[in-house]
Design an enzyme around this catalytic site. Structure first.
Site, PDB file in Angstrom:
ATOM      1  N   ASP A  56       0.881  -1.338  -0.026  1.00  0.00           N
ATOM      2  CA  ASP A  56      -0.195  -0.157  -0.013  1.00  0.00           C
ATOM      3  C   ASP A  56       0.826   1.232   0.036  1.00  0.00           C
ATOM      4  OD1 ASP A  56      -2.233   1.821   0.777  1.00  0.00           O
ATOM      5  OD2 ASP A  56      -3.329   0.256   1.008  1.00  0.00           O
ATOM      6  N   TYR A  76     -13.199   5.902 -14.563  1.00  0.00           N
ATOM      7  CA  TYR A  76     -12.938   4.859 -13.320  1.00  0.00           C
ATOM      8  C   TYR A  76     -13.696   3.778 -13.881  1.00  0.00           C
ATOM      9  CZ  TYR A  76     -14.016   2.443  -9.117  1.00  0.00           C
ATOM     10  OH  TYR A  76     -14.178   1.427  -7.792  1.00  0.00           O
ATOM     11  N   LYS A 130     -11.711  -0.051 -14.545  1.00  0.00           N
ATOM     12  CA  LYS A 130     -11.833  -1.420 -14.144  1.00  0.00           C
ATOM     13  C   LYS A 130     -12.430  -2.332 -14.975  1.00  0.00           C
ATOM     14  CE  LYS A 130     -11.476  -0.714  -9.440  1.00  0.00           C
ATOM     15  NZ  LYS A 130     -10.568  -1.565  -8.647  1.00  0.00           N
ATOM     16  N   ILE A 156     -29.484  14.559   1.496  1.00  0.00           N
ATOM     17  CA  ILE A 156     -29.896  13.517   0.325  1.00  0.00           C
ATOM     18  C   ILE A 156     -29.888  14.354  -1.059  1.00  0.00           C
ATOM     19  CG2 ILE A 156     -31.966  12.516  -1.004  1.00  0.00           C
ATOM     20  CD1 ILE A 156     -32.793  11.262   2.011  1.00  0.00           C
ATOM     21  N   ARG A 169     -26.616  14.635  -7.709  1.00  0.00           N
ATOM     22  CA  ARG A 169     -25.250  14.776  -8.211  1.00  0.00           C
ATOM     23  C   ARG A 169     -25.358  14.442  -9.667  1.00  0.00           C
ATOM     24  NH1 ARG A 169     -22.025  10.642  -4.289  1.00  0.00           N
ATOM     25  NH2 ARG A 169     -21.608  12.156  -2.724  1.00  0.00           N
ATOM     26  N   GLU A 170     -24.492  15.030 -10.441  1.00  0.00           N
ATOM     27  CA  GLU A 170     -24.242  14.810 -12.044  1.00  0.00           C
ATOM     28  C   GLU A 170     -23.871  13.376 -12.115  1.00  0.00           C
ATOM     29  OE1 GLU A 170     -22.271  16.762 -15.751  1.00  0.00           O
ATOM     30  OE2 GLU A 170     -22.207  18.038 -13.973  1.00  0.00           O
TER      31      GLU A 170
HETATM   32  C1  UD2 Z   1     -20.610   3.807  -5.882  1.00  0.00           C
HETATM   33  C2  UD2 Z   1     -18.994   3.672  -5.557  1.00  0.00           C
HETATM   34  C3  UD2 Z   1     -18.228   4.220  -6.784  1.00  0.00           C
HETATM   35  C4  UD2 Z   1     -18.258   3.531  -7.901  1.00  0.00           C
HETATM   36  C5  UD2 Z   1     -20.021   3.843  -8.287  1.00  0.00           C
HETATM   37  C6  UD2 Z   1     -20.242   3.238  -9.559  1.00  0.00           C
HETATM   38  C7  UD2 Z   1     -19.175   4.134  -3.184  1.00  0.00           C
HETATM   39  C8  UD2 Z   1     -18.623   4.792  -1.968  1.00  0.00           C
HETATM   40  N1  UD2 Z   1     -18.870   4.585  -4.320  1.00  0.00           N
HETATM   41  O1  UD2 Z   1     -21.061   5.177  -6.098  1.00  0.00           O
HETATM   42  O2  UD2 Z   1     -16.845   4.033  -6.345  1.00  0.00           O
HETATM   43  O3  UD2 Z   1     -18.246   2.320  -7.883  1.00  0.00           O
HETATM   44  O4  UD2 Z   1     -20.897   3.430  -7.120  1.00  0.00           O
HETATM   45  O5  UD2 Z   1     -21.788   3.223  -9.789  1.00  0.00           O
HETATM   46  O6  UD2 Z   1     -19.329   3.034  -2.930  1.00  0.00           O
HETATM   47  N2  UD2 Z   1     -25.806  10.384  -1.567  1.00  0.00           N
HETATM   48  C9  UD2 Z   1     -26.702  11.042  -0.735  1.00  0.00           C
HETATM   49  N3  UD2 Z   1     -26.002  11.780   0.302  1.00  0.00           N
HETATM   50  C10 UD2 Z   1     -24.740  11.540   0.447  1.00  0.00           C
HETATM   51  C11 UD2 Z   1     -23.933  10.975  -0.418  1.00  0.00           C
HETATM   52  C12 UD2 Z   1     -24.285  10.134  -1.338  1.00  0.00           C
HETATM   53  O7  UD2 Z   1     -27.635  11.386  -1.125  1.00  0.00           O
HETATM   54  O8  UD2 Z   1     -24.205  12.366   1.640  1.00  0.00           O
HETATM   55  C13 UD2 Z   1     -26.432   9.492  -2.757  1.00  0.00           C
HETATM   56  C14 UD2 Z   1     -25.529   9.606  -3.666  1.00  0.00           C
HETATM   57  O9  UD2 Z   1     -26.088  10.770  -4.471  1.00  0.00           O
HETATM   58  C15 UD2 Z   1     -26.169   8.313  -4.595  1.00  0.00           C
HETATM   59  C16 UD2 Z   1     -26.087   7.375  -3.505  1.00  0.00           C
HETATM   60  O10 UD2 Z   1     -26.205   8.167  -2.280  1.00  0.00           O
HETATM   61  O11 UD2 Z   1     -27.293   8.343  -5.044  1.00  0.00           O
HETATM   62  C17 UD2 Z   1     -24.849   6.562  -3.153  1.00  0.00           C
HETATM   63  O12 UD2 Z   1     -23.775   7.325  -3.207  1.00  0.00           O
HETATM   64  P1  UD2 Z   1     -22.249   6.698  -2.871  1.00  0.00           P
HETATM   65  O13 UD2 Z   1     -21.494   7.932  -2.955  1.00  0.00           O
HETATM   66  O14 UD2 Z   1     -22.163   6.018  -1.610  1.00  0.00           O
HETATM   67  O15 UD2 Z   1     -22.063   5.694  -4.012  1.00  0.00           O
HETATM   68  P2  UD2 Z   1     -22.241   5.750  -5.622  1.00  0.00           P
HETATM   69  O16 UD2 Z   1     -23.418   4.745  -5.886  1.00  0.00           O
HETATM   70  O17 UD2 Z   1     -22.572   7.200  -5.994  1.00  0.00           O
END
Ligand code: UD2
Length: 316
Positions: A48, A152, A156, A212, A278-279
């Site tokens: 790491d 990303y 992957k 949210i 989020r965009e």
């Molecule tokens: C996940 C992975 C990312 C990538 C992606 C692929 C995580 C942390 N990230 O992103 O690495 O693999 O999937 O699709 O696992 N949200 C809120 N409030 C907050 C934070 C997030 O509403 O304070 C929402 C966000 O807009 C989304 C959902 O929660 O709709 C999940 O967000 P996330 O950042 O945990 O993970 P994600 O699915 O965007």
């Protein structure tokens, strides 16, 4: 004898003998995995760029996956490699696609080449649900089209193709595990990498309103980090197959449901602050995990309610 595969794939765990290399062993999943491997009696070697957390006894080498020389020394005599090291910030991959590609795709190729030359037969690779992009049908199985929405996701996808190609070309037994939304204790709430569960838990603990993005109707498939570790252990003990494999809970949860459940556990009123979506946020996500069940005997054990109970405490 592997109880899952019903064939003598590898010797039974030899306490204090088999060496497993974990790249990215100091990260969120890596820390849990190293603990689990050590509990199971494996010797862990960690590669790491930051030191492991206290409590991990394994040997540590500070290096990047791009450092072929260091990798070679670490892989000699190892039984298997779990390759978790990656750049995981999706937004950062959009601003710097080349850095993302270097570590995630070229770095994985480095890991594979080093493993092949060192005679390590099994590399279990952390791929991502990001390879699918916005799902066109649910639940998402492994035959769902791959259409990454970010560099990303593309890196992957590229990496997992190499991981599985090495099985065909060089007789390796690698596995590519497509992780959905992994959660559990130990994520740094201030890190941009942290998932929504850590963010909500932190807000609730500090008496703040969880944020949210959007209307909260978006869904995710949340899988507990201990279940993810179980999948990696099975992948190195049983060997991978020719297909990538979803690792998820197969349960679809809306953000509103998640937030209410967490507030309920903490015994506080659910009062989120809504901000614009989020965009590029995907609308719905839930996995089909039949293939993981069939090939790895994987079946998630930790329900969301139980997993959240270990993260959210009651507020005094
Ligand atoms: C996940 C992975 C990312 C990538 C992606 C692929 C995580 C942390 N990230 O992103 O690495 O693999 O999937 O699709 O696992 N949200 C809120 N409030 C907050 C934070 C997030 O509403 O304070 C929402 C966000 O807009 C989304 C959902 O929660 O709709 C999940 O967000 P996330 O950042 O945990 O993970 P994600 O699915 O965007």
């Amino acid at each position: 004898m592997c109880v899952v595969c019903h064939i003598a794939l590898r010797k039974a765990v030899l306490i204090g003998d088999d060496v497993i290399v974990v790249t990215g062993g100091s990260g969120f999943i890596g820390t849990h995995l190293c603990q689990r491997l050590e509990e199971d009696g494996y010797k862990v070697r960690i590669l790491d760029i930051v030191p492991p957390q206290s409590g991990i006894r394994g040997e540590f080498v500070r290096a990047s996956v791009l450092d072929a020389g260091r990798l070679q020394k670490l892989f000699n005599g190892a039984e298997a490699v779990v390759h978790l090291a990656a750049l995981i910030d999706v937004a950062a991959s959009v601003s710097d696609p080349y850095a993302d590609f270097s570590v995630n795709a070229a770095g994985t190729l480095n890991v594979l080449e080093t493993a092949r030359r060192a005679g390590v037969k099994r590399v279990a690779f952390a791929s991502s649900a990001a390879v699918y992009g916005e799902p066109v049908r649910l639940p998402v199985d492994e035959e769902h089209p791959t259409a990454p929405l970010s560099p990303y996701g593309a890196s992957k996808l590229s990496a997992e193709r190499y991981v599985l190609l090495y099985n065909r070309l060089y007789g390796m037994e690698n596995a590519a595990l497509r992780l959905f939304n992994v959660y559990g204790s130990g994520q740094n709430p201030l890190s941009p990498y942290s998932g929504v569960i850590t963010k909500f838990a932190n807000a609730i603990r500090d008496g703040k309103r969880p944020i949210i993005y959007g209307d909260g109707s978006q869904t995710r498939d949340f899988v507990h980090v201990d279940d993810v570790c179980e999948a990696f252990v099975r992948a190195i003990e049983c060997g991978g197959k020719d297909m990538p494999c979803n690792i998820a809970s197969a349960t679809e949860t809306t953000l509103l449901e998640l937030m209410e459940e967490m507030c309920n556990i903490a015994d506080v009123p659910a009062d989120p602050e809504f901000l614009p979506a989020r965009e590029g946020d995907i609308k719905r996500s839930v996995a089909d995990i039949a293939l993981a069940k069939k090939t790895l005997g994987f079946s998630p054990k930790i329900s969301l309610a139980r997993g959240l109970g270990g993260i959210v405490g009651k507020r005094k």
